[in-house]
Design a protein around this motif. Structure first.
Motif, short mmCIF file in Angstrom:
data_model
loop_
_atom_site.label_atom_id
_atom_site.label_comp_id
_atom_site.label_asym_id
_atom_site.label_seq_id
_atom_site.Cartn_x
_atom_site.Cartn_y
_atom_site.Cartn_z
N ARG A 1 1.21 -0.98 -0.39
CA ARG A 1 -0.07 -0.11 -0.56
C ARG A 1 1.13 1.28 -0.29
N CYS A 2 1.42 1.41 0.99
CA CYS A 2 2.83 2.33 1.24
C CYS A 2 3.64 2.54 -0.86
N MET A 3 3.82 1.77 -0.66
CA MET A 3 4.67 1.72 -1.93
C MET A 3 4.28 1.93 -2.75
N THR A 4 3.10 1.54 -2.98
CA THR A 4 2.42 1.75 -4.49
C THR A 4 1.71 3.16 -4.64
N GLN A 5 1.73 3.66 -3.63
CA GLN A 5 1.37 5.76 -3.18
C GLN A 5 2.33 5.78 -3.17
N ALA A 6 3.71 5.93 -2.98
CA ALA A 6 4.81 6.88 -2.65
C ALA A 6 4.74 7.14 -4.98
N ARG A 7 5.35 8.88 -4.06
CA ARG A 7 5.55 9.47 -5.68
C ARG A 7 6.99 9.63 -6.41
N ASP A 8 7.37 9.34 -5.51
CA ASP A 8 9.23 9.54 -5.35
C ASP A 8 9.79 8.86 -5.07
N VAL A 9 11.19 8.42 -5.03
CA VAL A 9 12.24 8.25 -4.02
C VAL A 9 12.04 8.28 -3.05
N THR A 10 11.70 9.36 -2.02
CA THR A 10 12.19 10.38 -1.28
C THR A 10 10.73 9.47 -0.12
N ALA A 11 9.57 9.07 -1.45
CA ALA A 11 8.53 8.25 -0.19
C ALA A 11 8.49 6.67 -0.23
N ILE A 12 9.18 6.15 -1.34
CA ILE A 12 9.66 5.28 -0.72
C ILE A 12 10.73 4.73 0.05
N GLU A 13 11.56 5.83 0.63
CA GLU A 13 12.51 5.99 1.37
C GLU A 13 11.71 5.67 2.56
N THR A 14 10.32 6.27 3.08
CA THR A 14 10.19 6.88 4.12
C THR A 14 9.42 5.35 4.34
N CYS A 15 8.65 4.32 3.05
CA CYS A 15 8.35 3.45 3.66
C CYS A 15 9.52 2.62 4.19
N GLN A 16 10.33 2.40 3.26
CA GLN A 16 11.14 1.31 3.43
C GLN A 16 11.57 1.53 4.91
N GLN A 17 11.95 2.88 5.46
CA GLN A 17 11.88 2.87 6.74
C GLN A 17 11.00 2.25 7.98
N ALA A 18 10.00 2.46 7.38
CA ALA A 18 9.02 2.40 8.38
C ALA A 18 9.06 0.88 8.79
N GLN A 19 9.05 0.24 7.43
CA GLN A 19 8.58 -1.62 7.58
C GLN A 19 9.87 -2.04 8.04
N GLN A 20 11.01 -1.17 7.55
CA GLN A 20 12.26 -1.81 9.31
C GLN A 20 11.94 -1.48 10.61
N ALA A 21 11.55 -0.54 10.79
CA ALA A 21 10.97 -0.13 12.44
C ALA A 21 10.23 -0.81 12.45
N LEU A 22 8.69 -1.54 12.05
CA LEU A 22 8.07 -2.36 12.18
C LEU A 22 8.50 -3.63 12.23
N ARG A 23 9.64 -4.28 11.25
CA ARG A 23 10.19 -5.60 11.53
C ARG A 23 11.06 -5.34 13.63
N LYS A 24 11.77 -4.48 13.13
CA LYS A 24 12.80 -4.68 14.49
C LYS A 24 11.43 -4.57 15.79
N GLN A 25 10.35 -4.25 15.78
CA GLN A 25 9.54 -4.19 16.39
C GLN A 25 8.68 -5.12 17.32
N GLN A 26 8.21 -5.86 16.00
CA GLN A 26 8.01 -7.48 15.74
C GLN A 26 8.81 -8.63 16.19
N ARG A 27 10.21 -8.31 16.08
CA ARG A 27 10.96 -9.44 16.05
C ARG A 27 11.49 -8.81 17.78
N ARG A 28 11.03 -7.95 18.12
CA ARG A 28 11.53 -7.80 20.11
C ARG A 28 10.55 -8.06 20.54
N GLU A 29 9.40 -7.93 20.15
CA GLU A 29 8.62 -8.71 20.64
C GLU A 29 8.26 -9.99 20.66
N LEU A 30 8.54 -10.08 19.38
CA LEU A 30 8.26 -12.35 19.61
C LEU A 30 9.59 -12.73 20.35
#
Length: 145
Positions: free
Chosen positions: A86-115
């Protein structure tokens, strides 16, 4: 889901395979021929001994809880993939895609900590040893166990 009764050796082997796979991120990688391999084997032995002390009912409960954790992890990963799409299909430029990637990385890190935390609580509840080794504190620094 109903599980067929298992013999004690089959249950122990299954437990070691599952524990080894789930906790691989906490374990020192390798086999006996690599550094840390003997330590890993000793930890697997401790796990086997601890599981052997559980009665059949406790083992069944443990695996039911373990299965729930794995199902939650799978649901989280699928949800994360949908969010990334959803995030990457709505992204309009490289900066928006990088923001999506950073958000996904933070979410993965949080989920790993919780697990990891949930797995530690599960092991503690059933008196199973953890993997030990290097752990990270809240700032991400490593320290010995």
């Amino acid at each position: 889901m109903s599980l067929a009764p298992m013999s004690r050796p089959v249950l122990l082997i299954t437990a070691l395979v599952i524990l080894g796979g789930i906790q691989a991120s906490e374990a020192a990688p390798g086999d006996r021929s690599r550094p840390g391999g003997e330590r890993r084997q000793a930890m697997l032995r401790q796990q086997a001994e601890a599981i052997s002390r559980l009665n059949a009912s406790q083992r069944q409960e443990y695996f039911t809880e373990l299965e729930r954790l794995e199902q939650r992890r799978s649901r989280d990963q699928l949800q994360q993939l949908s969010e990334a799409r959803r995030c990457m299909t709505q992204a309009r430029d490289v900066t928006a895609i990088e923001t999506c990637q950073q958000a996904q990385q933070a979410l993965r890190k949080q989920q790993r900590r919780e697990l990891k935390s949930a797995m530690a609580a599960l092991r503690q509840r059933y008196g199973l040893p953890g993997w030990g080794g290097r752990q990270r504190d809240s700032q991400g620094s490593t320290r010995g166990a």
